[in-house]
Design a protein around this motif. Sequence first.
Motif, PDB file in Angstrom:
ATOM      1  N   PHE A 307       0.888  -1.110   0.058  1.00  8.82           N
ATOM      2  CA  PHE A 307       0.103  -0.053  -0.046  1.00  8.82           C
ATOM      3  C   PHE A 307       0.988   1.212  -0.007  1.00  8.82           C
ATOM      4  O   PHE A 307       0.483   2.253  -0.635  1.00  8.82           O
ATOM      5  CB  PHE A 307      -0.918  -0.119   1.370  1.00  8.82           C
ATOM      6  CG  PHE A 307      -2.055  -0.775   1.002  1.00  8.82           C
ATOM      7  CD1 PHE A 307      -3.179  -0.351   0.185  1.00  8.82           C
ATOM      8  CD2 PHE A 307      -2.173  -2.045   1.802  1.00  8.82           C
ATOM      9  CE1 PHE A 307      -4.642  -1.068   0.059  1.00  8.82           C
ATOM     10  CE2 PHE A 307      -3.510  -2.763   1.415  1.00  8.82           C
ATOM     11  CZ  PHE A 307      -4.471  -2.353   0.579  1.00  8.82           C
ATOM     12  N   ILE A 308       2.013   1.039   0.706  1.00 12.06           N
ATOM     13  CA  ILE A 308       2.871   2.321   0.633  1.00 12.06           C
ATOM     14  C   ILE A 308       3.486   2.720  -0.739  1.00 12.06           C
ATOM     15  O   ILE A 308       3.462   3.907  -1.027  1.00 12.06           O
ATOM     16  CB  ILE A 308       4.071   2.058   1.855  1.00 12.06           C
ATOM     17  CG1 ILE A 308       3.480   2.286   3.166  1.00 12.06           C
ATOM     18  CG2 ILE A 308       4.914   3.286   1.633  1.00 12.06           C
ATOM     19  CD1 ILE A 308       4.400   1.834   4.396  1.00 12.06           C
ATOM     20  N   ILE A 309       3.757   1.599  -1.415  1.00  8.10           N
ATOM     21  CA  ILE A 309       4.344   1.820  -2.721  1.00  8.10           C
ATOM     22  C   ILE A 309       3.393   2.407  -3.617  1.00  8.10           C
ATOM     23  O   ILE A 309       3.511   3.111  -4.358  1.00  8.10           O
ATOM     24  CB  ILE A 309       4.935   0.573  -3.395  1.00  8.10           C
ATOM     25  CG1 ILE A 309       6.127  -0.084  -2.605  1.00  8.10           C
ATOM     26  CG2 ILE A 309       5.278   0.348  -4.779  1.00  8.10           C
ATOM     27  CD1 ILE A 309       6.629  -1.415  -3.018  1.00  8.10           C
ATOM     28  N   ILE A 310       2.210   1.817  -3.392  1.00  7.65           N
ATOM     29  CA  ILE A 310       0.843   2.304  -4.480  1.00  7.65           C
ATOM     30  C   ILE A 310       0.687   3.734  -3.926  1.00  7.65           C
ATOM     31  O   ILE A 310       0.378   4.819  -5.066  1.00  7.65           O
ATOM     32  CB  ILE A 310      -0.232   1.473  -4.208  1.00  7.65           C
ATOM     33  CG1 ILE A 310       0.092   0.072  -4.870  1.00  7.65           C
ATOM     34  CG2 ILE A 310      -1.528   1.951  -4.886  1.00  7.65           C
ATOM     35  CD1 ILE A 310      -1.049  -1.011  -4.479  1.00  7.65           C
ATOM     36  N   PHE A 311       0.503   4.011  -2.563  1.00  8.75           N
ATOM     37  CA  PHE A 311       0.387   5.474  -2.208  1.00  8.75           C
ATOM     38  C   PHE A 311       1.419   6.273  -2.793  1.00  8.75           C
ATOM     39  O   PHE A 311       1.289   7.507  -2.882  1.00  8.75           O
ATOM     40  CB  PHE A 311       0.217   5.451  -0.652  1.00  8.75           C
ATOM     41  CG  PHE A 311       0.215   6.841   0.136  1.00  8.75           C
ATOM     42  CD1 PHE A 311       1.094   7.301   0.581  1.00  8.75           C
ATOM     43  CD2 PHE A 311      -1.263   7.470  -0.024  1.00  8.75           C
ATOM     44  CE1 PHE A 311       1.045   8.724   1.040  1.00  8.75           C
ATOM     45  CE2 PHE A 311      -1.341   8.878   0.491  1.00  8.75           C
ATOM     46  CZ  PHE A 311      -0.290   9.293   1.260  1.00  8.75           C
ATOM     47  N   ALA A 312       2.804   5.938  -2.527  1.00  8.99           N
ATOM     48  CA  ALA A 312       3.764   6.820  -2.949  1.00  8.99           C
ATOM     49  C   ALA A 312       3.744   7.201  -4.391  1.00  8.99           C
ATOM     50  O   ALA A 312       3.921   8.396  -4.897  1.00  8.99           O
ATOM     51  CB  ALA A 312       5.187   6.111  -2.530  1.00  8.99           C
ATOM     52  N   HIS A 313       3.291   5.945  -5.242  1.00 14.76           N
ATOM     53  CA  HIS A 313       3.170   6.335  -6.741  1.00 14.76           C
ATOM     54  C   HIS A 313       2.057   7.349  -6.910  1.00 14.76           C
ATOM     55  O   HIS A 313       2.181   8.260  -7.665  1.00 14.76           O
ATOM     56  CB  HIS A 313       2.898   4.998  -7.308  1.00 14.76           C
ATOM     57  CG  HIS A 313       2.768   5.045  -8.794  1.00 14.76           C
ATOM     58  ND1 HIS A 313       3.641   5.393  -9.539  1.00 14.76           N
ATOM     59  CD2 HIS A 313       1.582   5.022  -9.666  1.00 14.76           C
ATOM     60  CE1 HIS A 313       3.044   5.429 -10.863  1.00 14.76           C
ATOM     61  NE2 HIS A 313       1.836   5.081 -10.733  1.00 14.76           N
ATOM     62  N   SER A 314       0.999   7.040  -6.367  1.00 15.93           N
ATOM     63  CA  SER A 314      -0.270   7.878  -6.459  1.00 15.93           C
ATOM     64  C   SER A 314       0.167   9.616  -5.979  1.00 15.93           C
ATOM     65  O   SER A 314      -0.251  10.517  -6.727  1.00 15.93           O
ATOM     66  CB  SER A 314      -1.378   7.601  -5.745  1.00 15.93           C
ATOM     67  OG  SER A 314      -2.407   8.198  -5.821  1.00 15.93           O
ATOM     68  N   LEU A 315       0.650   9.624  -5.009  1.00 12.54           N
ATOM     69  CA  LEU A 315       1.062  10.884  -4.332  1.00 12.54           C
ATOM     70  C   LEU A 315       2.176  11.606  -5.289  1.00 12.54           C
ATOM     71  O   LEU A 315       1.765  12.730  -5.606  1.00 12.54           O
ATOM     72  CB  LEU A 315       1.774  10.892  -3.077  1.00 12.54           C
ATOM     73  CG  LEU A 315       2.009  12.208  -2.015  1.00 12.54           C
ATOM     74  CD1 LEU A 315       0.606  12.588  -1.925  1.00 12.54           C
ATOM     75  CD2 LEU A 315       2.341  11.713  -0.833  1.00 12.54           C
ATOM     76  N   THR A 316       3.182  10.869  -5.755  1.00  9.73           N
ATOM     77  CA  THR A 316       4.218  11.713  -6.720  1.00  9.73           C
ATOM     78  C   THR A 316       3.393  12.052  -7.905  1.00  9.73           C
ATOM     79  O   THR A 316       3.723  13.185  -8.365  1.00  9.73           O
ATOM     80  CB  THR A 316       5.339  10.586  -7.127  1.00  9.73           C
ATOM     81  OG1 THR A 316       4.891   9.639  -7.368  1.00  9.73           O
ATOM     82  CG2 THR A 316       6.232  10.303  -5.716  1.00  9.73           C
ATOM     83  N   LYS A 317       2.598  11.010  -8.354  1.00  5.54           N
ATOM     84  CA  LYS A 317       1.802  11.299  -9.570  1.00  5.54           C
ATOM     85  C   LYS A 317       0.793  12.689  -9.364  1.00  5.54           C
ATOM     86  O   LYS A 317       0.880  13.283 -10.453  1.00  5.54           O
ATOM     87  CB  LYS A 317       0.955  10.201 -10.115  1.00  5.54           C
ATOM     88  CG  LYS A 317       0.144  10.407 -11.310  1.00  5.54           C
ATOM     89  CD  LYS A 317      -0.466   9.190 -11.739  1.00  5.54           C
ATOM     90  CE  LYS A 317      -1.318   9.312 -12.815  1.00  5.54           C
ATOM     91  NZ  LYS A 317      -2.053   8.033 -13.525  1.00  5.54           N
ATOM     92  N   ARG A 318       0.454  12.695  -8.153  1.00  4.52           N
ATOM     93  CA  ARG A 318      -0.489  13.880  -8.004  1.00  4.52           C
ATOM     94  C   ARG A 318       0.088  15.171  -7.906  1.00  4.52           C
ATOM     95  O   ARG A 318      -0.185  16.101  -8.570  1.00  4.52           O
ATOM     96  CB  ARG A 318      -1.263  13.585  -6.632  1.00  4.52           C
ATOM     97  CG  ARG A 318      -2.090  14.629  -5.994  1.00  4.52           C
ATOM     98  CD  ARG A 318      -2.688  14.726  -4.766  1.00  4.52           C
ATOM     99  NE  ARG A 318      -3.296  15.845  -4.424  1.00  4.52           N
ATOM    100  CZ  ARG A 318      -3.755  15.966  -3.226  1.00  4.52           C
ATOM    101  NH1 ARG A 318      -3.680  14.789  -2.287  1.00  4.52           N
ATOM    102  NH2 ARG A 318      -4.477  16.805  -2.681  1.00  4.52           N
ATOM    103  N   PHE A 319       1.359  15.219  -7.515  1.00  5.59           N
ATOM    104  CA  PHE A 319       2.243  16.221  -7.395  1.00  5.59           C
ATOM    105  C   PHE A 319       2.782  16.896  -8.888  1.00  5.59           C
ATOM    106  O   PHE A 319       3.074  17.852  -9.111  1.00  5.59           O
ATOM    107  CB  PHE A 319       3.443  16.491  -6.559  1.00  5.59           C
ATOM    108  CG  PHE A 319       2.746  16.469  -5.112  1.00  5.59           C
ATOM    109  CD1 PHE A 319       2.364  17.936  -4.694  1.00  5.59           C
ATOM    110  CD2 PHE A 319       2.285  15.556  -4.203  1.00  5.59           C
ATOM    111  CE1 PHE A 319       2.028  18.216  -3.574  1.00  5.59           C
ATOM    112  CE2 PHE A 319       2.176  15.928  -2.912  1.00  5.59           C
ATOM    113  CZ  PHE A 319       1.549  17.239  -2.481  1.00  5.59           C
TER     114      PHE A 319
END
Length: 821
Positions: A307-319
């Motif tokens: 979940f952290i990997i997915i969240f990190a990917h999502s967060l970096t994509k968001r920014f």
Amino acid sequence: MSIKKSLRILLIISSIIPVVLVSVIAHGLLTHRLISVQTDNLQKIAETNQSGLVALIETQRTEVSLLSIHDEIQSLVRISNQTDNYSPDAVNKLLTIRKNSYKDCEIMTLYNFDREIIASSNPSIIGFDGASNISLSYMFATKNFAVGVSGIKPYVFNSTKKHTIEIGYPILEQNSDSETILGYLISTLGLSYFEDFLSSISIGETGYGILLDKDGTVIYHPVQELIGNNIHADRLSSIVDDYNKGLIPSSGKFEYFHDSSNRVYGYCVIPELDWVLLVKQDISELRSLTSIILSLLIFICAVLLIFIIIFAHSLTKRFTAPIIALRDAMKTASDGNLTVQSNIKSKNELGELSKNFNKMLHIIKTNYEDLASMHEELLSNEEQLRTNYDHIEYLAYHDTLTNLPNKLAFLDYVNAALISSPRASKSHAVYFVDLDNFKTVNDTLGHEYGDSLLIKTAQILTSIMGENGMLARAGGDEFLIFKENISSKEEAVAFASEMIDCFRNPLNLGDEVVYVSMSIGIAVYPENGLSPNALIKNADIAMYKSKDTGKNKFTIFDSKMEEELNRNTLIVEVLRNAIDNKEVYIQYQPLIELETTTVIGYEALMRIRSERLGSITPEEFIPIAEESGLIIELSSWLLKEVCNFNKELIDMGIPPRPVSVNISSIQINRPGFISLLREVLEETGLPPQYLELEITESSLVSSIMDATELLNTLQELGVKVSLDDFGTGYSSLNYLTKMPINTLKIDKSFIDNICYSEKDSQIAKSIIQLAHSLNIKVVAEGVEYENQLALLKEQKCDIIQGFIYSGPLHAPALIDMIRKA
């Protein structure tokens, strides 16, 4: 390295390290806490089951003590002590019946004063000398009962060896003030008697219960071969001795290495028997649970990492996505496409940049886009208004869940049908349908299943409707049906029967299967009403009659139903204002002590006399008062009036007597009842010992523990407690042995036939003897005839209440009766 990749790696590392640390610390704390909690749990299990063992022994002791006062046993012992010429056949039969009533009872033996066997469930041993029996010696010395005094004894029957204990009771002279021993009665009980109870103690795969006596002899063990043997462990076999020496408390816990395994034990000593109940479990099993926890934590860490990997990917994509989008929009605009828009919604500098970029493009093409937008908006509003009008019209006359017509549409349809048909030429029927126990489906499965049930019901009813009529949903789980042009009432009844038959099979609601029944009320036009509202109202009344008489049925409206409903409504109105209108009053029925034939108390009875309805019996107005909740106000008034009256009698110099008041289960279960009782006693000044509350068995059956707590509170307050209508409900020894009860009232239904029914006579006699053995007074209700009175005197009943002495009296008449007495 790009900004997007660098940000992703930083987020993953900074998130996973705290998760790993927390997991390691949590595993250590959980392991320690699990072992500590389970050890405490073993002690609590031992303490809880100790009470059950005491109750099992107490049951057997009570049975033997009651049998020891039996007339035939008393008579045989007296004769055997005086002469050798006696016949034990009747007692042998009695002892055999008692033995056969308990599968674990091996033999019942009766000894005379010289310790010679004079009767037994095994007649072959009559005449044997029991002088060496330790239980007999103990009872001779102490004149008290003996349980397991002689230890565990082997008993051989039909070549089968069993381990037993003896439960003995001295047979005392019943009609003498001195405790003279006439003989002894001993029940030999197999240790398998405890097996069903103790075998239920099971904790995990290695946890079970063990019962030892003071010498360390095994009374119960899951391994049958160990029963009767001494346990080879000094720590376990010395628990009773250590307790008797004051070295350890009566219950506790400890860790001990035994049988090549480290174990935790919880124990509880039974002081009366010098037994100890042990509950053990291997520590290795407890530690195996912590390994499961460790595995679970590792799995959780793995899942969290994903979940952290997915969240990190999502967060970096968001920014980074807004920067890329703005770059692409600028490139498109620079190529000459002025319709491009930057859709960055962020509330930061990038969002402000996006807004300014869009404003710049908007200035260039503003005039053209304004005109186009206005035209499209006008077209859209016109279409939306037309759609909204059609939808509002549909909602006004339809149910949104089932798409059936609603009650408004149903009334319009029925009204049009009645207007178009002359009253005498055609008959119609209105059905009011209500699903039984629909709330249970909502509460147990959820409202989505309740909605599915309503949709399924609508589909089934639609399939059997036919052409002439209408099906509508009235609201909730209620449906309305109108059948036009029926030929007779039989046709109306046949259709109702068809509806019920359609729901005899279960309904599939997705992944759940439910059984549904319905209560139906039928009103026929023109006999049961001439207007739609009148027909619906009468069908509704008939439907409630179906519910009150068992549900899953149909009922045709009858004028008597409306009369009954109207009378109940009038009674509610009378009850609501009975106190203010002084239409409620109290009568008192004296309680007569049989031994002295004097008035020792009186029961307060609430009565209603209304100007509109006349006298209303308690059998009619009490259930209505309970259902409407008015019983709370009436009971509070009754308590206050009765306590005032009894205090006035004491102030007049009349010797004080307790007054009994019936308390509804609704009142006694209401929060604040004890506080109300205290306030009444303080306000009236009546000493608590002169107030007795009569409570029915049905008020106590829901929870013996809660009821015990309540009755203990009443006893601490000083108020007496009487168990009313005993024998008509859930009669049990639990009420008499576990609850603090002062008085037991035998129900009138037994007293009516006490002289003509041997069964009722024996029941009354047993109740009196049992109550007396527990120091509980017995009141016989409804005594009306001399032969009833004579039999109750013979059975040693304490108190009489009934018309043979006096019916209910008004206060002045009661005072006159007491003064004359």
